[in-house]
Scaffold this active site. Structure first.
Site, PDB file in Angstrom:
ATOM      1  N   ASP A  90       4.000  -4.427 -10.673  1.00 27.13           N
ATOM      2  CA  ASP A  90       4.032  -5.804 -11.168  1.00 27.13           C
ATOM      3  C   ASP A  90       4.771  -5.899 -12.496  1.00 27.13           C
ATOM      4  OD1 ASP A  90       2.433  -5.986  -8.987  1.00 27.13           O
ATOM      5  OD2 ASP A  90       0.615  -6.565 -10.068  1.00 27.13           O
ATOM      6  N   SER A 143       0.266 -12.033  -9.789  1.00 27.13           N
ATOM      7  CA  SER A 143       0.180 -11.155 -10.961  1.00 27.13           C
ATOM      8  C   SER A 143       0.334 -11.885 -12.301  1.00 27.13           C
ATOM      9  CB  SER A 143       1.183  -9.997 -10.878  1.00 27.13           C
ATOM     10  OG  SER A 143       0.702  -8.937 -11.676  1.00 27.13           O
ATOM     11  N   SER A 144      -0.588 -12.802 -12.538  1.00 27.36           N
ATOM     12  CA  SER A 144      -0.650 -13.411 -13.868  1.00 27.36           C
ATOM     13  C   SER A 144      -0.980 -12.339 -14.901  1.00 27.36           C
ATOM     14  CB  SER A 144      -1.708 -14.514 -13.896  1.00 27.36           C
ATOM     15  OG  SER A 144      -3.007 -13.986 -13.742  1.00 27.36           O
ATOM     16  N   GLU A 177      -3.725  -2.258 -18.612  1.00 25.01           N
ATOM     17  CA  GLU A 177      -4.537  -2.735 -17.482  1.00 25.01           C
ATOM     18  C   GLU A 177      -5.478  -1.632 -16.979  1.00 25.01           C
ATOM     19  OE1 GLU A 177      -2.513  -5.500 -15.152  1.00 25.01           O
ATOM     20  OE2 GLU A 177      -4.044  -5.606 -13.598  1.00 25.01           O
ATOM     21  N   HIS A 220       0.830  -1.211   0.000  1.00 20.00           N
ATOM     22  CA  HIS A 220       0.000   0.000   0.000  1.00 20.00           C
ATOM     23  C   HIS A 220       0.868   1.266   0.000  1.00 20.00           C
ATOM     24  CE1 HIS A 220      -4.150  -1.636   0.419  1.00 20.00           C
ATOM     25  NE2 HIS A 220      -3.488  -2.687   0.851  1.00 20.00           N
TER      26      HIS A 220
HETATM   27  P1  ADP Z   1      -3.645 -11.794 -10.859  1.00 19.88           P
HETATM   28  O1  ADP Z   1      -3.539 -11.527  -9.401  1.00 19.88           O
HETATM   29  O2  ADP Z   1      -3.314 -13.218 -11.185  1.00 19.88           O
HETATM   30  O3  ADP Z   1      -2.889 -10.806 -11.681  1.00 19.88           O
HETATM   31  P2  ADP Z   1      -5.857 -10.532 -12.167  1.00 19.88           P
HETATM   32  O4  ADP Z   1      -7.329 -10.590 -11.957  1.00 19.88           O
HETATM   33  O5  ADP Z   1      -5.170  -9.224 -12.076  1.00 19.88           O
HETATM   34  O6  ADP Z   1      -5.199 -11.612 -11.195  1.00 19.88           O
HETATM   35  O7  ADP Z   1      -5.535 -11.097 -13.622  1.00 19.88           O
HETATM   36  C1  ADP Z   1      -6.007 -12.374 -13.993  1.00 19.88           C
HETATM   37  C2  ADP Z   1      -6.629 -12.318 -15.374  1.00 19.88           C
HETATM   38  O8  ADP Z   1      -5.585 -12.186 -16.370  1.00 19.88           O
HETATM   39  C3  ADP Z   1      -7.348 -13.588 -15.750  1.00 19.88           C
HETATM   40  O9  ADP Z   1      -8.666 -13.595 -15.253  1.00 19.88           O
HETATM   41  C4  ADP Z   1      -7.292 -13.534 -17.263  1.00 19.88           C
HETATM   42  O10 ADP Z   1      -8.289 -12.649 -17.759  1.00 19.88           O
HETATM   43  C5  ADP Z   1      -5.939 -12.905 -17.530  1.00 19.88           C
HETATM   44  N1  ADP Z   1      -4.915 -13.937 -17.746  1.00 19.88           N
HETATM   45  C6  ADP Z   1      -3.834 -14.213 -16.976  1.00 19.88           C
HETATM   46  N2  ADP Z   1      -3.101 -15.218 -17.495  1.00 19.88           N
HETATM   47  C7  ADP Z   1      -3.731 -15.610 -18.638  1.00 19.88           C
HETATM   48  C8  ADP Z   1      -3.493 -16.590 -19.647  1.00 19.88           C
HETATM   49  N3  ADP Z   1      -2.433 -17.407 -19.601  1.00 19.88           N
HETATM   50  N4  ADP Z   1      -4.371 -16.694 -20.660  1.00 19.88           N
HETATM   51  C9  ADP Z   1      -5.433 -15.872 -20.734  1.00 19.88           C
HETATM   52  N5  ADP Z   1      -5.699 -14.928 -19.838  1.00 19.88           N
HETATM   53  C10 ADP Z   1      -4.890 -14.781 -18.797  1.00 19.88           C
HETATM   54 MG    MG Z   2      -3.275  -8.714 -11.555  1.00 16.83          MG
END
Ligand code: ADP
Ligand code: MG
Length: 401
Positions: free
Chosen positions: A180, A134-135, A168, A36
């Site tokens: 991230d 942070s996918s 984003e 934060h």
């Molecule tokens: P995180 O904490 O994992 O970043 P977020 O909600 O910010 O969570 O992001 C997740 C979203 O990113 C998923 O719901 C999807 O829409 C997208 N995403 C992440 N990785 C993939 C992937 N390999 N293929 C398709 N979409 C993805």
């Molecule tokens: Mg995220």
């Protein structure tokens, strides 16, 4: 070329009927300390992890961008020149908003979307979605490095981080900072990335975990409390109110010498919110200093203090996260804290390798005793940033020099 790279090349060929022009990948991240603090223009210290999103990409001749992911069977397809209108009309929804958003954001940073070639992207990932790793930054950063190279843009990595953030914020619609993407694009093996969220200056800080025989365990409590979004907005508002009351543009302008004055001027709740941010900024700076001087075995107390501050002053921890942290500490972790925005999510613990299994079992046991649903625990290794994966790095350096 690894098996995974070869496999994704095969998948690309299966989907498009031709060979890709290249394969790129980018990692997820964990925030070591600095929670934060980003929206208060302060300091953070994340690191890139050994879980990555991989993109196989091949140019097209028709100005169309087509994206497919192993996470979802439905590909998305747009003319590059139509993405902006689709964005304004709110038509870019679902997962494809991330890669399409990156193409759009590159258009705002020098790519001529009317003249660059179209592209096919096929995406796969080992970053779990929504586990606080942070996918989203991983997919943005992987697509950004792929298009940057294929379109010959030569944008520097810090600009690509801003591209991911812009995608984003303005296409996906999530008001996130740049932490991230910075970790995903600038991280190095066994290192963290210090980021000054005001100046956007960054520095790679060696962690030295391998040499010290330490591991980082992520304990994902797998509980997300329903007030997570509201709670986050509420904490942001408190920080803004605290800054206004203290007569500064952001809490970044205050430091620990201002705490007495803040105590006199602010109501109790606002004061504690402000104290968390001020002391957390100091802890990030202290962590970097301690890492450089004494190495990673000495940062435990800073991680512990960060957790207490989030639990007691910022009030964003949960019983599950407190239990994970306390249990890890009691069984040999040299420091532990919740990580991420709070009200759920994960904790991290810094643990001597020899005690990893004991800590993991103790946490499982403690959760079972309290009848909390089982946490998911796994180690993460601080790893390199986004890379091109299908050609030898030395050949690649020579080709792009
Ligand atoms: P995180 O904490 O994992 O970043 P977020 O909600 O910010 O969570 O992001 C997740 C979203 O990113 C998923 O719901 C999807 O829409 C997208 N995403 C992440 N990785 C993939 C992937 N390999 N293929 C398709 N979409 C993805
Ligand atoms: Mg995220």
């Amino acid at each position: 070329m690894t098996d995974a790279t070869r496999e994704l090349r095969g998948r690309f060929t299966h989907v498009t009927g031709r060979e890709p022009d290249g394969v790129w990948s980018a990692p997820g991240r964990v925030n070591l300390i600095g929670e934060h603090t980003d929206y208060n223009q302060g300091f953070v210290l994340p690191f890139a992890i050994d879980r990555r999103t991989t993109v196989a990409a091949g140019l097209r001749t028709d100005g169309v961008i087509r994206v497919a992911s192993t996470f979802d069977d439905t590909p998305a397809e747009w003319r590059l020149t139509e993405i902006d209108a689709a964005r304004i009309d709110g038509q870019l929804t679902g997962w494809s908003a991330y890669p399409l958003g990156v193409a759009w954001a590159l258009g705002r940073n020098g790519a001529e979307l009317a003249s660059v070639p179209g592209v096919d992207l096929v995406i796969d990932s080992t970053v779990p979605v929504g586990a606080g790793l942070s996918s989203s930054a991983a997919i943005e950063s992987a697509v950004a490095v792929a298009l940057n190279e294929l379109w010959g843009l030569n944008l520097p990595r810090p600009t690509l981080a801003q591209v991911g953030q812009l995608a984003e914020n303005d296409v996906v619609g999530a008001p996130t900072g740049i932490m991230d993407q910075s970790a995903s694009l600038l991280g190095e093996a066994d290192s963290a990335v210090f980021l000054d969220c005001r100046s956007l200056e960054t520095a790679v800080v060696p962690l030295g975990l391998a040499g010290a025989g330490l591991s980082i365990l992520v304990i994902d409590a797998r509980v997300s409390h329903s007030h997570a979004t509201g709670g986050y907005a509420d904490r942001r508002a408190s920080c803004e109110a605290g800054a206004v009351a203290m007569g500064v543009t952001s809490l970044r302008d205050l430091d620990v010498t201002d705490l007495d004055r803040a105590h006199d001027m602010l109501d109790d709740v606002t004061f504690r919110r402000v104290r968390h941010v001020i002391t957390e900024n100091q802890r990030v700076l202290d962590t970097v200093r301690v890492l450089r001087k004494d190495g990673p075995t000495a940062i435990g107390p800073l991680l512990d203090a960060s957790h207490r501050s989030m639990r007691d002053d910022f009030e964003i921890s949960t019983p599950e996260l407190d239990l994970a942290v306390d249990t890890a500490r009691a069984h040999g972790a040299i420091g532990a804290r919740m990580t991420g925005g709070g009200f759920g999510g994960a904790a991290i613990a810094l643990i001597p390798n020899a005690l990893l299994l004991e800590v993991e079992l103790a946490v499982q046991d403690a959760f079972a005793k309290r009848r909390f649903s089982g946490p998911m625990a796994f180690t993460v290794t601080p790893s390199r940033a986004a890379t091109r994966d299908d050609i030898d790095p030395i050949e690649h350096a020579a080709a792009t020099a």
